[in-house]
Design a protein around this motif. Structure first.
Motif, mmCIF file in Angstrom:
data_model
loop_
_atom_site.group_PDB
_atom_site.id
_atom_site.type_symbol
_atom_site.label_atom_id
_atom_site.label_comp_id
_atom_site.label_asym_id
_atom_site.label_seq_id
_atom_site.Cartn_x
_atom_site.Cartn_y
_atom_site.Cartn_z
ATOM 1 N N ASN A 1 0.834 -1.190 0.000
ATOM 2 C CA ASN A 1 0.000 0.000 0.000
ATOM 3 C C ASN A 1 0.879 1.255 0.000
ATOM 4 O O ASN A 1 1.617 1.486 0.956
ATOM 5 N N PRO A 2 0.814 2.068 -1.048
ATOM 6 C CA PRO A 2 1.689 3.242 -1.126
ATOM 7 C C PRO A 2 1.383 4.305 -0.069
ATOM 8 O O PRO A 2 2.179 5.229 0.110
ATOM 9 N N ALA A 3 0.248 4.140 0.631
ATOM 10 C CA ALA A 3 -0.074 5.091 1.701
ATOM 11 C C ALA A 3 -0.219 4.354 3.039
ATOM 12 O O ALA A 3 -0.997 4.760 3.900
ATOM 13 N N ALA A 4 0.560 3.283 3.190
ATOM 14 C CA ALA A 4 0.435 2.441 4.388
ATOM 15 C C ALA A 4 0.784 3.190 5.673
ATOM 16 O O ALA A 4 1.676 4.043 5.675
ATOM 17 N N GLU A 5 0.093 2.838 6.746
ATOM 18 C CA GLU A 5 0.451 3.352 8.070
ATOM 19 C C GLU A 5 1.637 2.580 8.639
ATOM 20 O O GLU A 5 2.373 3.073 9.493
ATOM 21 N N ILE A 6 1.765 1.334 8.187
ATOM 22 C CA ILE A 6 2.831 0.470 8.708
ATOM 23 C C ILE A 6 3.768 0.086 7.572
ATOM 24 O O ILE A 6 3.323 -0.388 6.526
ATOM 25 N N MET A 7 5.053 0.303 7.771
ATOM 26 C CA MET A 7 6.041 -0.099 6.769
ATOM 27 C C MET A 7 6.966 -1.141 7.379
ATOM 28 O O MET A 7 7.519 -0.931 8.461
ATOM 29 N N LEU A 8 7.119 -2.253 6.691
ATOM 30 C CA LEU A 8 8.008 -3.330 7.137
ATOM 31 C C LEU A 8 9.307 -3.251 6.346
ATOM 32 O O LEU A 8 9.274 -3.084 5.117
ATOM 33 N N ILE A 9 10.412 -3.380 7.044
ATOM 34 C CA ILE A 9 11.693 -3.293 6.349
ATOM 35 C C ILE A 9 12.555 -4.508 6.659
ATOM 36 O O ILE A 9 12.908 -4.766 7.810
ATOM 37 N N GLY A 10 12.843 -5.264 5.606
ATOM 38 C CA GLY A 10 13.688 -6.448 5.721
ATOM 39 C C GLY A 10 15.133 -6.115 5.386
ATOM 40 O O GLY A 10 15.559 -4.958 5.477
ATOM 41 N N GLU A 11 15.856 -7.139 4.955
ATOM 42 C CA GLU A 11 17.292 -6.969 4.742
ATOM 43 C C GLU A 11 17.619 -6.806 3.257
ATOM 44 O O GLU A 11 18.027 -5.724 2.828
ATOM 45 N N LEU B 1 1.623 -11.654 9.890
ATOM 46 C CA LEU B 1 0.729 -10.503 9.682
ATOM 47 C C LEU B 1 -0.727 -10.919 9.904
ATOM 48 O O LEU B 1 -1.503 -10.198 10.533
ATOM 49 N N ALA B 2 -1.080 -12.088 9.409
ATOM 50 C CA ALA B 2 -2.464 -12.560 9.557
ATOM 51 C C ALA B 2 -2.830 -12.721 11.031
ATOM 52 O O ALA B 2 -3.973 -12.486 11.428
ATOM 53 N N ALA B 3 -1.833 -13.080 11.844
ATOM 54 C CA ALA B 3 -2.082 -13.271 13.284
ATOM 55 C C ALA B 3 -2.503 -11.966 13.954
ATOM 56 O O ALA B 3 -3.132 -11.984 15.013
ATOM 57 N N ILE B 4 -2.173 -10.832 13.354
ATOM 58 C CA ILE B 4 -2.649 -9.556 13.904
ATOM 59 C C ILE B 4 -3.586 -8.868 12.894
ATOM 60 O O ILE B 4 -3.667 -7.646 12.813
ATOM 61 N N GLN B 5 -4.281 -9.695 12.149
ATOM 62 C CA GLN B 5 -5.316 -9.217 11.208
ATOM 63 C C GLN B 5 -4.787 -8.204 10.193
ATOM 64 O O GLN B 5 -5.448 -7.218 9.869
ATOM 65 N N LEU B 6 -3.590 -8.447 9.725
ATOM 66 C CA LEU B 6 -3.061 -7.572 8.679
ATOM 67 C C LEU B 6 -2.773 -8.403 7.434
ATOM 68 O O LEU B 6 -2.388 -9.572 7.524
ATOM 69 N N ASP B 7 -2.971 -7.762 6.291
ATOM 70 C CA ASP B 7 -2.675 -8.396 5.025
ATOM 71 C C ASP B 7 -1.488 -7.649 4.418
ATOM 72 O O ASP B 7 -1.351 -6.439 4.625
ATOM 73 N N ARG B 8 -0.642 -8.347 3.666
ATOM 74 C CA ARG B 8 0.532 -7.669 3.107
ATOM 75 C C ARG B 8 0.160 -6.496 2.186
ATOM 76 O O ARG B 8 0.947 -5.580 1.992
ATOM 77 N N ASN B 9 -1.044 -6.512 1.617
ATOM 78 C CA ASN B 9 -1.454 -5.400 0.751
ATOM 79 C C ASN B 9 -1.848 -4.139 1.514
ATOM 80 O O ASN B 9 -1.986 -3.077 0.927
ATOM 81 N N GLU B 10 -2.055 -4.298 2.827
ATOM 82 C CA GLU B 10 -2.387 -3.120 3.640
ATOM 83 C C GLU B 10 -1.134 -2.384 4.078
ATOM 84 O O GLU B 10 -1.172 -1.190 4.367
ATOM 85 N N VAL B 11 -0.052 -3.113 4.218
ATOM 86 C CA VAL B 11 1.194 -2.512 4.688
ATOM 87 C C VAL B 11 2.108 -2.276 3.483
ATOM 88 O O VAL B 11 1.770 -2.670 2.370
ATOM 89 N N TYR B 12 3.233 -1.625 3.702
ATOM 90 C CA TYR B 12 4.219 -1.500 2.639
ATOM 91 C C TYR B 12 5.458 -2.292 3.063
ATOM 92 O O TYR B 12 5.872 -2.230 4.228
ATOM 93 N N ILE B 13 6.012 -3.057 2.144
ATOM 94 C CA ILE B 13 7.168 -3.900 2.462
ATOM 95 C C ILE B 13 8.364 -3.500 1.610
ATOM 96 O O ILE B 13 8.261 -3.441 0.371
ATOM 97 N N GLY B 14 9.467 -3.201 2.270
ATOM 98 C CA GLY B 14 10.693 -2.860 1.550
ATOM 99 C C GLY B 14 11.886 -3.550 2.193
ATOM 100 O O GLY B 14 11.745 -4.303 3.159
ATOM 101 N N ASN B 15 13.032 -3.291 1.651
ATOM 102 C CA ASN B 15 14.271 -3.870 2.172
ATOM 103 C C ASN B 15 15.347 -2.799 2.295
ATOM 104 O O ASN B 15 15.280 -1.764 1.639
ATOM 105 N N ILE B 16 16.353 -3.096 3.108
ATOM 106 C CA ILE B 16 17.486 -2.184 3.243
ATOM 107 C C ILE B 16 18.228 -2.057 1.910
ATOM 108 O O ILE B 16 18.564 -0.957 1.481
#
Ligand code: URA
Ligand code: URA
Length: 232
Positions: free
Chosen positions: A79-89, A114-129
């Motif tokens: 989601n390009p306007a996500a409230e939550i951003m996940l950052i991997g390696e 993510l599903a365990a806290i009712q989140l879907d990967r399309n709701e958040v934004y996922i990037g890497n270092i």
């Protein structure tokens, strides 16, 4: 000017200096600064205000040698306007093939977390270092991280999340500019330039060390709590 032309210009400059000064190279400050200025002006993505445009602007990057070995540049997704951003390696083999972050085994586990806290990967934004796969999935080198980090900073600015979740030691230590262990960095809310930043284990680490799952579960519950609070 593309990367090769820029490289050529630096080569010419150094050859000239070698001819002039031989063994003890003298690098006139102004001339070196002029090369830096050319390089900075290449960063014409600085003013881009949109993730898709930013992606197009940097996807052919060759600032570090990983660029020459990639199959695909792994920009980030969600989601390009996500409230939550996940950052991997860094991308692994599956990510390098598909051009998307966290699509291999670690990614499948991440989806479950993510599903365990009712989140879907399309709701958040996922990037890497870093955005290109290191050979044999080795840790990114400091110079690779430094070359790539301006891109992540720009992504954070564009997505503008309220909460950042660092997945694993590399992401956490890089963003927080620390060498503290992951065990010491997790289970608290850090400030990252006005955003909330929390840290947990990398899902790939959980595949190897299932004993970290309990802590990870606590960390994502903390994430959920501060996410709910931020919406109030
Ligand atoms: N591990 C990461 O850190 N990032 C990915 O995108 C995939 C695996
Ligand atoms: N829920 C679990 O049970 N384990 C995790 O690692 C994450 C969420």
């Amino acid at each position: 000017m593309n990367f090769e032309e820029y490289q050529h210009r630096i080569e010419q400059f150094l050859k000239n200096e070698i001819e002039l000064y031989g063994d003890e190279l003298v690098l006139p400050r102004d001339a070196v600064q002029a090369l830096f200025d050319v390089h900075e002006s290449q960063a014409d993505w600085q003013s881009i205000g949109d993730l898709a445009q930013f992606h197009s602007a940097i996807k052919d990057c060759l600032k570090c040698p990983l660029g020459g070995n990639r199959i695909k540049f792994v920009f980030g997704s969600g989601n390009p306007a996500a409230e939550i951003m996940l950052i991997g390696e860094a991308p692994g083999a599956d990510e390098d093939r598909q051009g998307l972050p966290f699509v291999g085994k670690a990614g499948q586990l991440l989806d479950k977390i993510l599903a365990a806290i009712q989140l879907d990967r399309n709701e958040v934004y996922i990037g890497n270092i870093i955005k290109c796969r290191p050979p044999q999935n080795r840790d990114p080198l400091p110079q690779e991280i430094e070359a790539c980090l301006p891109y992540l900073h720009k992504q954070i600015e564009l997505v503008d999340p309220t909460i950042i979740l660092c997945l694993g030691r590399i992401a956490a230590q890089t963003l927080l500019r620390t060498t503290e262990s992951l065990g010491r960095l997790r289970s608290k809310v850090h400030d990252y330039f006005g955003r909330k930043l929390i840290v947990t284990y990398h899902p790939a680490a959980l595949l190897r060390y299932p004993q970290y799952k309990r802590d990870t579960w606590e960390d994502v519950q903390l994430l959920q709590r501060i996410y709910i609070e931020s919406k109030k």
